[in-house]
Design a protein around this motif. Sequence first.
Motif, PDB file in Angstrom:
ATOM      1  N   HIS A 205       0.921  -1.099  -0.021  1.00 28.81           N
ATOM      2  CA  HIS A 205      -0.070  -0.158   0.164  1.00 28.81           C
ATOM      3  C   HIS A 205       0.706   1.082   0.004  1.00 28.81           C
ATOM      4  O   HIS A 205       0.563   2.210  -0.625  1.00 28.81           O
ATOM      5  N   ALA A 209       0.639   3.923  -2.813  1.00 29.75           N
ATOM      6  CA  ALA A 209       0.030   5.130  -2.508  1.00 29.75           C
ATOM      7  C   ALA A 209       0.961   6.299  -3.089  1.00 29.75           C
ATOM      8  O   ALA A 209       0.332   7.401  -3.746  1.00 29.75           O
ATOM      9  N   CYS A 212       0.186   6.453  -6.970  1.00 35.12           N
ATOM     10  CA  CYS A 212      -1.169   7.278  -6.879  1.00 35.12           C
ATOM     11  C   CYS A 212      -0.832   8.786  -6.953  1.00 35.12           C
ATOM     12  O   CYS A 212      -1.500   9.486  -7.625  1.00 35.12           O
ATOM     13  N   ASP A 213      -0.199   9.100  -5.974  1.00 31.42           N
ATOM     14  CA  ASP A 213       0.305  10.424  -5.656  1.00 31.42           C
ATOM     15  C   ASP A 213       0.984  10.905  -6.940  1.00 31.42           C
ATOM     16  O   ASP A 213       0.630  12.154  -7.325  1.00 31.42           O
ATOM     17  N   ARG A 238      -7.989   8.386  -6.904  1.00 34.34           N
ATOM     18  CA  ARG A 238      -8.263   8.689  -5.409  1.00 34.34           C
ATOM     19  C   ARG A 238      -9.115   7.488  -4.722  1.00 34.34           C
ATOM     20  O   ARG A 238      -8.646   7.012  -3.803  1.00 34.34           O
ATOM     21  N   LYS A 241      -6.940   4.500  -4.528  1.00 32.80           N
ATOM     22  CA  LYS A 241      -6.066   4.620  -3.308  1.00 32.80           C
ATOM     23  C   LYS A 241      -6.521   4.461  -1.933  1.00 32.80           C
ATOM     24  O   LYS A 241      -5.959   3.776  -1.003  1.00 32.80           O
ATOM     25  N   SER A 244      -7.357   0.795  -1.175  1.00 36.00           N
ATOM     26  CA  SER A 244      -6.115   0.058  -0.773  1.00 36.00           C
ATOM     27  C   SER A 244      -5.816   0.498   0.560  1.00 36.00           C
ATOM     28  O   SER A 244      -5.167  -0.264   1.409  1.00 36.00           O
ATOM     29  N   ASP A 271       1.621   7.557   3.873  1.00 40.33           N
ATOM     30  CA  ASP A 271       1.182   8.133   2.796  1.00 40.33           C
ATOM     31  C   ASP A 271       0.661   9.602   3.409  1.00 40.33           C
ATOM     32  O   ASP A 271       0.270   9.720   4.583  1.00 40.33           O
TER      33      ASP A 271
END
Length: 274
Positions: A205, A209, A212-213, A238, A241, A244, A271
């Motif tokens: 994760h 993360a 995704c960011d 979003r 994420k 997750s 994150d």
Amino acid sequence: MVSAAHRAAVDCRLAGRLLCPAPRVRRAFRDSRVLCHTAGCGYTFEEDSMILTDLLKLWKKTSLVDEATAQCVEMLRIGQQMFAYSLGVLMDNECEVEDIYAMDRTLNHGEIAVRRMIAEHLAVNPQEDAIPALFLATIVGDIERIGDYCKNLIELAHHYPEKLEGPYIDRIRAVKLDVARMYDDTMKAYAENDASLAASVMERHAELARTCDGLTDRLLAEQQMCGRDAIIRALLIRFLKRVSAHLKNVASSLVNPYHKLGYKPDGTPDDRDE
């Protein structure tokens, strides 16, 4: 007339009975170098507090642990179905044949049932299974939230009925597959009390993360994409994420003591959303 001092003493003794674990459990905590202190009873949880896998080994299976744990596993299974279904509708134009809202209501009812079982059990026998009850009461909320994000994915599909193609979609599909694998492993870890597998979910994760960011940052800097396409991609990233993150929180119950649920073992967030 009962004096204020007497009432305070009674309250203190009651607090001790409610918060202090049963003798068998106190011995187990002492064996794990846990020093306990609650009001009036001399017990406090410190850094070596036990994690859920340890507690489930120590306690005999009670109706609370059996029924509430089984309910959580079933909720995870339903959430996994919702996750796969909603992404199929959104990303692959699959027909919307299931009522996602009815499925979500099933999760809501499951969360209520788990909370009720916990409340009833602790009201009758507060000295047994208090710590597992705290774990279950916390993670059932994470499981329920997964259903909410699946609803959001279906609602995105209603606003964007076209098949998702073009820039960023291949990367987003890779993220989707990663979350799907994390879901499989979270269910397996939780069903089998596998702390090692749960720890790997937490680590993955943290990496997801960051991915995704990075995708979100690139979308924010995008100059060529129309607003509608950018919004659908940003929201999809979003929601993936967040699913997750909730899986990570469930997995953390097998790795961390209660006061560090949802965090890395050192107590820090993994994150920038947390």
